[in-house]
Design an enzyme around this catalytic site. Structure first.
Site, mmCIF file in Angstrom:
data_model
loop_
_atom_site.group_PDB
_atom_site.id
_atom_site.type_symbol
_atom_site.label_atom_id
_atom_site.label_comp_id
_atom_site.label_asym_id
_atom_site.label_seq_id
_atom_site.Cartn_x
_atom_site.Cartn_y
_atom_site.Cartn_z
ATOM 1 N N TYR A 1 1.805 0.797 14.638
ATOM 2 C CA TYR A 1 0.684 0.727 13.971
ATOM 3 C C TYR A 1 1.245 1.246 12.514
ATOM 4 O O TYR A 1 1.724 2.104 12.325
ATOM 5 C CB TYR A 1 -0.427 1.301 14.175
ATOM 6 N N LYS B 1 -2.610 -3.196 8.504
ATOM 7 C CA LYS B 1 -2.763 -4.779 8.440
ATOM 8 C C LYS B 1 -2.036 -4.825 7.210
ATOM 9 O O LYS B 1 -1.719 -4.186 6.496
ATOM 10 C CB LYS B 1 -4.157 -5.113 8.588
ATOM 11 N N ASP C 1 0.926 -1.186 -0.004
ATOM 12 C CA ASP C 1 0.049 -0.093 -0.028
ATOM 13 C C ASP C 1 1.027 1.141 -0.069
ATOM 14 O O ASP C 1 1.646 1.391 0.783
ATOM 15 C CB ASP C 1 -0.790 -0.081 1.331
#
Ligand code: F6R
Ligand code: MG
Ligand code: MG
Length: 365
Positions: free
Chosen positions: A228, A231, A11
């Protein structure tokens, strides 16, 4: 003829928000891979997307973990990040966790699934790609495809599959691996793979021939980055037909949607909805999690395809059920089991809130 199939994804910027991949990024990736094909590094390629993840599907003869192939993917993601920055896409470069390439993209953010094999007379391949979930999402589908006779009748009635399959399982918290033989050891195996946030099926092998049948990406970005970063939105390559499950046996697990980790802020449980590539646009509460499947026949490494496998109307009911499940889970709002247990959440304000309330917690009588 020995062929390596590499699926490398990242991503590197979403539009709008985390819901989709911008066409300019895909065009740039196609340019780069087309050059590599002209230079004969790649035999063939296909660029696609699943939600905000840019997917590079490549065939070549450089073997697994080739620094040339990984560098091509890395440089492509860097070039696409530049475009994402110009367009001010959301989270430009989010999965590129390092500034410099060091020979292999593993551990640097992008997801990787690769397999080298002798191309069969007819080589049928299905590539699964998921968005808004983690690699553990493949555990139950892979179990059903390769170990569950209620899903795969070939395990019972096809002589070339009757010996079963071996599952390589990774403990991603302790960096260890173990191989289980199915069907003999399924009860032992399920103790582990039934806990998919820690134990993930990495690969599956045919027990008779030893041939690779399936392989997945098991990167967990949160563990790699220690904070973080989204995912890992995994991919999985599965070989089909002949001594492997039929296409219909491979797609069948997704006809009954299951709950997986991910969704909004990587911190929820939600249904994994099988969709066509154009429908991989997670927008409701940044989800629900999506899975797409592209199918190819390989011809001397040429990718004949793709077929968009979940575009089939036979998956309409699964989509409907997934939407019903999504409603049911959303009803819980910030409560478990919709919200993940504290240690699995990728966002948490717990330390800050705890600190603020320090002193207000007093021992029970
Ligand atoms: C989940 C996901 C999104 C984001 C959310 C907040 O994997 O990508 O749900 O977590 O949209 O995104 P940021 O923090 O980038 O504003
Ligand atoms: Mg994103
Ligand atoms: Mg994603």
């Amino acid at each position: 003829m020995k062929i390596t199939l590499s699926v490398i994804k990242a991503d590197v910027g979403g539009y709008v928000g985390h819901s989709e991949t911008h066409p300019d990024l895909m065009a740039k990736a196609r340019d780069n891979l087309s050059k590599a094909q002209k230079e004969r590094l790649l035999i063939d390629y296909h660029v696609t997307k699943c939600g905000d993840d840019l997917q590079l599907i490549m065939t070549h003869q450089q073997g697994e973990d080739s620094d040339k192939i990984h560098k091509l993917a890395w440089d492509t993601f860097v070039d696409c990040t530049e475009i994402a920055k110009q367009l001010k896409l959301h989270g430009a470069g989010q999965d590129l966790l390092s500034d410099a390439f060091s020979g292999n993209v593993r551990g640097m953010g992008p997801g990787v699934a690769e397999m080298e094999f002798e191309e069969r007379g007819a080589e049928t391949i299905i590539i699964f790609m998921a968005d808004k979930t983690s690699s553990g999402a493949w555990n139950m589908p892979l179990y059903k495809m390769f170990a569950d006779p209620f899903n795969t009748i070939g395990l019972v009635i096809a002589e070339n599959m009757h010996q079963g399959f071996a599952f390589e399982v990774h403990d991603i918290k302790d960096s260890k691996k173990i191989t289980f033989n199915a069907p003999d050891e399924i009860y032992d195996m399920l103790v582990f793979i039934g806990a998919p946030s820690r134990y993930m099926v990495k690969s599956v092998y045919h027990r008779g021939s030893g041939a690779i049948a399936a392989t997945s990406s098991t990167q967990r970005l949160a563990l790699i980055a220690g904070r973080y970063v989204g995912k890992d939105d995994p991919v999985c390559i599965v070989r089909s037909q002949g001594e492997f499950p039929a296409v219909g046996e491979i797609l069948e697990p997704f006809a009954a949607p299951i709950l997986v980790e991910g969704w909004m802020r990587g911190s929820h449980m939600g249904p994994l909805m099988p969709v066509s590539i154009p429908d991989s646009t997670p927008s409701r509460f940044d989800g629900p999690p999506r899975v797409v499947a592209v199918g190819f026949q390989l011809s001397s490494g040429k990718l004949v395809g793709p077929r968009d496998m979940f575009a089939d109307k036979a998956f309409n009911l699964a989509r409907h059920q997934a939407n019903e499940m999504a409603d049911m889970m959303r009803r819980h709002g910030p409560f478990e089991p919709h919200r993940l247990p504290l240690e699995e959440m990728e966002y948490t304000t717990m330390p800050q809130v705890m600190k603020k309330l320090e002193g207000r917690f007093i021992p029970l009588e």
